[in-house]
Motif scaffolding. Structure first.
Motif, mmCIF file in Angstrom:
data_model
loop_
_atom_site.group_PDB
_atom_site.id
_atom_site.type_symbol
_atom_site.label_atom_id
_atom_site.label_comp_id
_atom_site.label_asym_id
_atom_site.label_seq_id
_atom_site.Cartn_x
_atom_site.Cartn_y
_atom_site.Cartn_z
ATOM 1 N N GLY A 148 -2.058 24.731 48.378
ATOM 2 C CA GLY A 148 -2.577 24.300 49.622
ATOM 3 C C GLY A 148 -2.507 25.250 51.054
ATOM 4 N N GLY A 149 -1.681 25.458 51.844
ATOM 5 C CA GLY A 149 -1.985 26.085 53.166
ATOM 6 C C GLY A 149 -2.836 27.292 52.986
ATOM 7 N N SER A 150 -2.629 28.035 51.527
ATOM 8 C CA SER A 150 -3.756 29.766 51.732
ATOM 9 C C SER A 150 -4.597 28.847 51.357
ATOM 10 C CB SER A 150 -3.162 30.367 50.200
ATOM 11 O OG SER A 150 -3.915 29.488 48.854
ATOM 12 N N CYS A 173 3.698 32.640 48.880
ATOM 13 C CA CYS A 173 2.613 30.903 48.446
ATOM 14 C C CYS A 173 4.433 30.832 47.421
ATOM 15 C CB CYS A 173 1.558 32.090 47.904
ATOM 16 S SG CYS A 173 1.076 29.815 47.187
ATOM 17 N N GLU A 174 4.420 29.910 47.472
ATOM 18 C CA GLU A 174 5.315 28.685 46.746
ATOM 19 C C GLU A 174 4.355 28.147 46.403
ATOM 20 O OE1 GLU A 174 9.307 27.670 48.762
ATOM 21 O OE2 GLU A 174 8.639 28.681 50.059
ATOM 22 N N ASN A 175 3.903 28.587 45.123
ATOM 23 C CA ASN A 175 2.707 27.942 44.541
ATOM 24 C C ASN A 175 3.183 26.070 43.770
ATOM 25 O OD1 ASN A 175 1.007 26.621 43.018
ATOM 26 N ND2 ASN A 175 0.098 28.523 42.272
ATOM 27 N N ASN A 176 3.688 25.588 44.102
ATOM 28 C CA ASN A 176 4.364 24.210 43.305
ATOM 29 C C ASN A 176 3.365 23.090 42.234
ATOM 30 O OD1 ASN A 176 3.504 22.543 45.278
ATOM 31 N ND2 ASN A 176 5.539 22.552 46.425
ATOM 32 N N ARG A 177 2.385 23.587 42.457
ATOM 33 C CA ARG A 177 1.100 23.171 41.804
ATOM 34 C C ARG A 177 0.825 21.537 42.447
ATOM 35 N NH1 ARG A 177 0.528 25.862 37.683
ATOM 36 N NH2 ARG A 177 -1.118 25.097 36.744
ATOM 37 N N PRO A 183 -3.234 17.996 41.529
ATOM 38 C CA PRO A 183 -2.301 18.847 41.499
ATOM 39 C C PRO A 183 -3.713 20.461 41.635
ATOM 40 C CG PRO A 183 -3.306 17.150 40.432
ATOM 41 C CD PRO A 183 -4.193 16.174 41.087
ATOM 42 N N VAL A 184 -3.113 21.258 41.571
ATOM 43 C CA VAL A 184 -4.340 22.567 42.030
ATOM 44 C C VAL A 184 -5.365 22.788 41.771
ATOM 45 C CG1 VAL A 184 -2.594 23.700 39.806
ATOM 46 C CG2 VAL A 184 -3.569 25.357 42.373
ATOM 47 N N HIS A 185 -5.364 22.389 40.353
ATOM 48 C CA HIS A 185 -6.603 22.596 39.472
ATOM 49 C C HIS A 185 -8.007 21.881 40.124
ATOM 50 C CE1 HIS A 185 -5.833 18.949 36.899
ATOM 51 N NE2 HIS A 185 -7.191 18.794 36.914
ATOM 52 N N LEU A 186 -7.301 20.362 41.338
ATOM 53 C CA LEU A 186 -8.704 19.590 41.663
ATOM 54 C C LEU A 186 -8.457 20.107 43.274
ATOM 55 C CD1 LEU A 186 -7.469 16.185 41.004
ATOM 56 C CD2 LEU A 186 -9.730 17.372 39.850
ATOM 57 N N HIS A 187 -7.857 21.528 43.862
ATOM 58 C CA HIS A 187 -8.454 21.405 44.922
ATOM 59 C C HIS A 187 -8.476 23.228 44.826
ATOM 60 C CE1 HIS A 187 -4.113 23.467 46.295
ATOM 61 N NE2 HIS A 187 -3.858 22.217 45.338
ATOM 62 N N MET A 188 -8.512 24.310 43.952
ATOM 63 C CA MET A 188 -8.912 25.596 43.538
ATOM 64 C C MET A 188 -9.281 25.436 43.000
ATOM 65 S SD MET A 188 -5.012 27.178 44.992
ATOM 66 C CE MET A 188 -5.292 28.606 44.227
ATOM 67 N N ASN A 189 -10.359 27.282 42.560
ATOM 68 C CA ASN A 189 -11.247 27.025 41.894
ATOM 69 C C ASN A 189 -10.386 28.686 41.191
ATOM 70 O OD1 ASN A 189 -12.939 26.626 39.991
ATOM 71 N ND2 ASN A 189 -14.336 27.865 41.233
#
Ligand SMILES: Cc1ncc(C[n+]2csc(CCOP(=O)(O)OP(=O)(O)O)c2C)c(N)n1
Length: 321
Positions: A148-150, A173-177, A183-189
């Motif tokens: 999210g920070g990225s 980057c600690e990508n914890n999904r 969830p990650v797919h709803l905020h990054m493409n």
């Protein structure tokens, strides 16, 4: 070159992982008993990243963390007592009880941050790295953040300048999904944050954040590269947030089956089993470590509970602006 992975190294790593997990267990219990000031954000699922990262750093390297980096604080040498007392708002805490969970700062162990504003640690890390380069002191800066920070503008600015000036910095980057409840797919493409590094002419690498030995090697390589003047790396450590965003989060947004699958890979279980099954370490040796850590945590809790809250008259102590 990476250190040889000896039996002693593995046991040390496990001790730090276990301490990190026990710290979270106890902190959650204290929070439930209303002994904690403010919110807490569990690090469960981030232990292997924080511990292997701190073990790959030199003592004089700087950590400019985000809000799920207690495992790195502990592994870098900040005491459980001083972190716990700080989170409980006690004068014996690392910031005199005035910083709380989100402002753990310690000049001695070179831990600078985090802050409550996502991404605000990135320009700070950049500034420290720039000073290190000007001074030619050989110290590396590690800057941690979530996926999210990225998404913040400060990420773009810090990556661009770090690459341009070839600064001694490693972005982790600690990508914890998850970003809070999303969830990650709803905020990054994109699937991989590491891929963003290419946009700045920076090397981007992915490591398994549930595998402490693999992560250790990845971090060590990136840190050695930064120290030798070859510039920044963006390491994306893939992990999974095993608890809610904060304590009390009902987690209605998440798929329980997915959580169960990740829990099976929990390094506290898998790495422990590997020590016994593949490294020939006696169960008793591991239990001795766990007993020692449990005792250490009991002492830390007693210390923090007995410590005093700051006085109202201390409110503006160390406040400069
Ligand atoms: C600039 C800013 N926006 C929003 C928030 C609220 N907030 C706090 S933690 C968080 C989630 C951060 O997600 P990520 O960066 O992926 O880290 P994680 O919490 O998953 O470890 C958000 C949105 C904030 N603190 N700062």
């Amino acid at each position: 070159m990476s250190k040889n992975i000896t039996k002693e190294f593995k046991l040390d790593l496990y001790e730090k992982l276990y301490l990190s997990r026990r710290f979270e267990d106890e902190l959650q219990g204290l929070f439930a008993d209303n002994k904690v000031v403010g919110w807490i954000h569990s690090n469960k699922g981030h232990e292997a990243i924080g511990v292997s990262l701190a073990m790959a750093m030199n003592e004089n390297d700087y950590l400019v963390p985000h809000h799920r980096d207690r495992p790195a604080f502990l592994a870098k040498g900040l005491s459980a007592k001083s972190i716990l007392a700080e989170i409980m708002g006690k004068t014996t805490g690392v910031c005199g009880g005035l910083g709380g969970e989100l402002h753990i700062m310690d000049v001695e162990t070179k831990i600078y941050g985090p802050t409550g504003v996502l991404g605000s640690n990135m320009p700070i890390a950049l500034g420290i790295a720039y000073v290190n380069k000007l001074e030619g002191n050989n110290n590396v800066v590690i800057c941690n953040f979530g996926e999210g920070g990225s998404n913040r503008g400060s990420f773009h600015e810090a990556m661009n300048m770090a690459a341009l000036w070839s600064l001694p910095i490693v972005f982790v980057c600690e990508n914890n999904r998850f970003v809070e409840f999303t969830p990650v797919h709803l905020h990054m493409n994109v699937e991989d944050v590491a891929g963003r590094a290419a946009g700045y002419g920076v090397e981007g690498v992915i490591t398994d954040g549930f595998n402490p030995i693999e992560s250790y090697h990845t971090f060590k390589k990136a840190i050695d590269k930064a120290r030798s003047g070859e510039g920044p790396t963006l390491v994306e450590a893939k992990t999974y947030r095993l608890d809610g965003h904060y304590e009390g989060d009902p987690m209605k947004y998440r798929d329980n089956k997915e959580k169960i699958e990740w829990e099976k890979r929990d390094p506290l279980i898998v790495f422990r089993a590997e020590l016994v099954n593949d490294s020939g370490i006696e169960e008793l040796e591991i239990e001795a470590i766990e007993n020692r850590v449990n005792q250490h945590m009991e002492e830390a809790i007693e210390f923090a509970l007995k410590s005093e809250h700051p006085k109202a008259s201390d409110t503006f102590k160390n406040v400069y602006a």
